[in-house]
Motif scaffolding. Structure first.
Motif, PDB file in Angstrom:
ATOM      1  N   GLY A  42      43.459  43.247  32.918  1.00  0.00           N
ATOM      2  CA  GLY A  42      41.700  43.141  32.898  1.00  0.00           C
ATOM      3  C   GLY A  42      41.274  44.799  33.102  1.00  0.00           C
ATOM      4  N   VAL A  43      39.851  44.814  31.859  1.00  0.00           N
ATOM      5  CA  VAL A  43      39.751  46.243  31.149  1.00  0.00           C
ATOM      6  C   VAL A  43      38.046  45.917  31.960  1.00  0.00           C
ATOM      7  N   PRO A  44      37.061  46.496  32.219  1.00  0.00           N
ATOM      8  CA  PRO A  44      35.706  46.428  32.889  1.00  0.00           C
ATOM      9  C   PRO A  44      34.873  46.248  30.842  1.00  0.00           C
ATOM     10  N   MET A  45      33.937  45.396  31.266  1.00  0.00           N
ATOM     11  CA  MET A  45      32.973  45.200  30.322  1.00  0.00           C
ATOM     12  C   MET A  45      32.809  46.455  30.077  1.00  0.00           C
ATOM     13  N   GLU A  76      39.994  39.058  38.886  1.00  0.00           N
ATOM     14  CA  GLU A  76      39.958  40.346  40.248  1.00  0.00           C
ATOM     15  C   GLU A  76      39.199  41.195  39.762  1.00  0.00           C
ATOM     16  N   PHE A 129      45.167  34.559  44.851  1.00  0.00           N
ATOM     17  CA  PHE A 129      43.456  34.354  43.770  1.00  0.00           C
ATOM     18  C   PHE A 129      44.024  33.197  42.835  1.00  0.00           C
ATOM     19  N   ARG A 173      48.808  34.938  36.838  1.00  0.00           N
ATOM     20  CA  ARG A 173      49.574  36.053  37.198  1.00  0.00           C
ATOM     21  C   ARG A 173      50.426  36.248  38.702  1.00  0.00           C
ATOM     22  N   THR A 174      49.628  35.861  39.424  1.00  0.00           N
ATOM     23  CA  THR A 174      50.965  35.526  41.041  1.00  0.00           C
ATOM     24  C   THR A 174      51.508  34.900  40.479  1.00  0.00           C
ATOM     25  N   LYS A 175      51.806  33.432  39.565  1.00  0.00           N
ATOM     26  CA  LYS A 175      52.784  32.209  39.033  1.00  0.00           C
ATOM     27  C   LYS A 175      53.897  33.091  38.744  1.00  0.00           C
ATOM     28  N   LEU A 196      45.446  37.211  34.643  1.00  0.00           N
ATOM     29  CA  LEU A 196      44.848  37.899  36.141  1.00  0.00           C
ATOM     30  C   LEU A 196      44.515  36.187  36.622  1.00  0.00           C
ATOM     31  N   GLY A 197      44.639  36.144  37.504  1.00  0.00           N
ATOM     32  CA  GLY A 197      44.261  35.222  38.472  1.00  0.00           C
ATOM     33  C   GLY A 197      45.737  34.456  39.353  1.00  0.00           C
ATOM     34  N   SER A 198      45.246  33.419  39.539  1.00  0.00           N
ATOM     35  CA  SER A 198      46.708  32.586  39.908  1.00  0.00           C
ATOM     36  C   SER A 198      48.070  33.098  38.918  1.00  0.00           C
ATOM     37  N   ARG A 224      52.544  40.301  39.955  1.00  0.00           N
ATOM     38  CA  ARG A 224      51.872  41.319  40.672  1.00  0.00           C
ATOM     39  C   ARG A 224      52.173  42.248  41.555  1.00  0.00           C
ATOM     40  N   GLU A 270      35.155  44.060  37.337  1.00  0.00           N
ATOM     41  CA  GLU A 270      34.050  44.957  36.905  1.00  0.00           C
ATOM     42  C   GLU A 270      33.207  45.264  38.171  1.00  0.00           C
ATOM     43  N   GLU A 312      38.647  35.120  39.669  1.00  0.00           N
ATOM     44  CA  GLU A 312      40.354  34.791  38.366  1.00  0.00           C
ATOM     45  C   GLU A 312      39.846  36.335  37.805  1.00  0.00           C
TER      46      GLU A 312
END
Lengths: 278, 372
Positions: free
Chosen positions: A106-109, B310, B207, A156-158, A152-154, A162, B313, B308
């Motif tokens: 993830g990277v901020p917009m 996370e 998540f 990444r968890t699966k 990301l999200g699930s 993490r 932002e 999702e």
């Protein structure tokens, strides 16, 4: 004309050799009067008040405001961005890319947009517009610095990405003689050296145009077995993320940096790497 | 092992105040029911330190004790101060209170006059297990504060925290085995297994926006309700009552525990950072999707996207919290808490009317008051 521009009285912030600006201006279809460039630019700007942010690579130079004495800091900054050399843009890019772990989590917009703008700037200065005719420029080992691929999200968890498993280098080895590309994704399991290993994806590529290649997935494997056991249940998910099948447009390549865009609108930034440990 | 006392600041201040405990022989406890105007004193002594708990509106139970757990005294001075740290930090002592209240409430059936040794030992064991799980929980969550004081691992390091937790689990298992009641041994051992299952379940669904309410309830059961249900059933077993009464006590404990966990999860959204002692929405920020979020996800698709991503932002976590609040996720979670609370009270109906049964009902209601 060039001399007039360079000696323009309007302050242009920290510029090295302004070759980029001049060459681009020369490339533009519109001819600028040398005597009254400032006014012309002023008018242009007023006509296109929101047209500053380059929306396509070619138009960057046309809308540059470097020679305009506008007080607006934003415009000046944008203008100065266009006035940078390739080396400066690359330096800025490397700087932003530090510590974001290839952007994969993830990277901020804001940063994402910054990166993409720098990428576009570089693409507009691509020294190798026909890379498939000069495949030696592309051959060898590359290391991924950034991509728009996210885990990301699930998902990444699966995949256990993490706390348990971390991603080490992503390498790409291109063999232009055989028409093969091998992607290697390295994994580290914290404290459990037994589980350090890699996912190797082999693919072949065919030239489709002077800047595009079609890529076909061939096979993949995870080594060692202990690591494979970990991913066995989610192997398809993993492959889905890293499968290179499709086409790739090589939009920038020089001796140390390569940028590509694929058919899923992903961007890839890679640097040449000495590593060749398969 | 989610701390039920993580919001103790609120719970504690508004009435239920327990002070440190110790474990030893010779115990008796005091129960006063002010709503009935009946004062019944039974003294409970736990070693050398006083246990005090005051129940604001309808009863107070006073547990008096004097010593720090013997188990720690001779072993290791560092472990001993670590144990003192957590035992003296307060906490609601809700679980031992439940053991005593259920013991008393069920004792009526069989004409039991005094609490047995087993009852007291059971209360100690339960509280040790609970405390051990909190210490380990704080290590896993990397929390600095617990019950308004620094956590054990913050003060003494991770090694001591892990060892202290292990020691308490081991010691409680030993005491448990010495009770020589196979049913209770199985009951409590199951809890320790459930703690681990709950943590693993939670870690493997972070998540995951597809998580269903049932899965959430199972996880909450493992982490919280399992221990409470075992406490209440164990107390009934030692009172020697019928197995269906024991089952009802189990259901009471289970539903009280679930209700408690749901309330805890609601408070994570509705309380401010000062009240919580940590930033609001910390469950959500870690990807732990609780009842309010699960309900909100059914209504608000945008919430799924934010989760999702996370929360990469800036401001997206606050936005998510707002979405949960504004779409009725909190209200639905409150209904869920009430639903479980009603089931708990229903399970008490097999008990004869008494001050103790009223106190047990009061526990349920008190829990709900936290979210009114």
């Amino acid at each position: 004309m060039a001399a007039k521009l360079v000696h323009s009285p309007i302050p242009v912030p920290s510029v090295g050799p302004t070759t980029c600006v001049i060459t681009n201006l020369m490339r533009t279809p519109r001819a600028f009067s040398t005597t009254d460039i400032s006014n012309k630019m002023n008018t242009r700007i007023k006509q296109h008040p929101d047209g500053f942010r380059p929306s396509s690579t070619v138009k960057v130079a046309e809308q540059t405001s470097t020679v305009v004495g506008d007080e607006d800091d934003e415009e000046e900054a944008k203008g100065s961005a266009n006035c940078k050399t390739v080396a400066q843009v690359k330096a800025e890019l490397y700087h932003i890319l530090q510590g974001i772990n290839r952007g994969i989590f993830g990277v901020p917009m804001e940063e994402k947009t910054e990166i993409e703008d720098l990428v576009k700037l570089l693409e507009s200065q691509n020294p190798t517009p026909d890379p498939t005719q000069n495949l030696n420029k592309v051959a060898g080992c590359w290391k991924l610095l950034y991509s728009t691929i996210r885990i990301l999200g699930s998902k990444r968890t699966k995949l256990g990405l993490r706390d348990f498993i971390s991603l080490a280098d992503f390498l790409q080895i291109i063999d232009v003689v055989e028409g093969k590309a091998v992607n290697v994704i390295k994994f580290n399991a914290r404290g459990l050296n037994l589980l350090n290993g890699k996912l190797t994806i082999e693919a072949t590529f065919k030239v489709a145009s002077k800047s595009r290649v079609d890529i076909s997935y061939r096979n993949s494997r995870i080594t060692p077995d202990q690591l494979m056991n970990l991913f066995r249940k989610n192997y398809d998910t993993l492959l889905g993320i890293f499968n290179p099948e499709g086409w790739l447009e090589i939009t920038y390549v020089d001796d140390s940096l390569r940028i590509g865009r694929d058919d899923k609108a992903n961007i890839f930034i890679l640097e040449r790497s000495d590593e060749d440990n398969l | 092992m989610l701390s039920m006392t993580s919001h103790n600041l609120e719970f504690g201040r508004s009435g239920l105040d327990f002070v440190a405990c110790g474990c030893s022989s010779n115990a008796s406890y005091l129960v006063r029911n002010s709503s009935k105007g009946v004062l019944r004193r039974v003294k409970y002594e736990f070693g050398a330190r006083k246990w005090l708990c005051f129940r604001r509106d309808f009863g107070s139970c006073r547990v008096v004790s004097t010593k720090t757990p013997e188990a720690f005294v001779n072993e290791n001075p560092v472990l001993m101060s670590a144990a003192e740290q957590i035992f003296s930090a307060g906490g609601k002592r809700m679980r031992p209170a439940l053991v005593f209240l259920v013991s008393r409430a069920t004792a009526e059936f069989v004409g039991l006059k005094e609490l047995t040794k087993e009852h007291r030992r059971l209360a100690e064991i339960i509280e040790m297990i609970h405390t051990a799980s909190l210490i380990h929980d704080d290590v896993l969550d990397e929390s600095d504060m617990r019950r308004g004081q620094e956590t054990v691992h913050q003060l003494y390091g991770t090694r001591v925290a892990v060892l202290a937790g292990d020691f308490m689990f081991a010691q409680s298992s030993w005491y448990l085995a010495n009770l020589e009641n196979l049913e209770v041994i199985k009951l409590i051992s199951q809890v320790i297994k459930d703690f681990a299952s709950g943590e693993i379940k939670q870690a493997s669904s972070l998540f995951d926006c597809d998580v269903e309410l049932d899965e959430y309830l199972i996880k909450s059961y493992y982490k919280t309700a399992s221990l409470i249900a075992a406490s209440t059933k164990g107390a009934a077993i030692f009172s020697g009552v019928d197995s269906d009464v024991c089952e009802h006590m189990y259901q009471y404990g289970k539903n009280l525990g679930l209700s408690f966990q749901v309330v805890d999860d609601i408070l994570d959204f509705t309380q401010s950072a000062e009240q919580l002692g940590k930033p609001a929405g910390s469950d959500l920020s870690k990807g732990n999707l609780t009842a309010p979020v699960i309900f909100a996800l059914e209504k608000v698709p945008r919430l799924r996207d934010i989760i999702e991503s996370e929360f990469c932002e800036t401001g997206s976590l606050d936005e998510a919290i707002e979405l949960v609040k504004s779409c009725g996720g909190i209200e639905r979670a409150q209904n869920l808490a009430k639903e479980k609370a009603d089931l708990a009270i229903k399970s008490l109906q097999c008990l004869p009317q008494s001050a103790f049964r009223l106190a047990l009902e009061g526990m349920v209601k008190y829990n709900l008051e936290r979210i009114d």
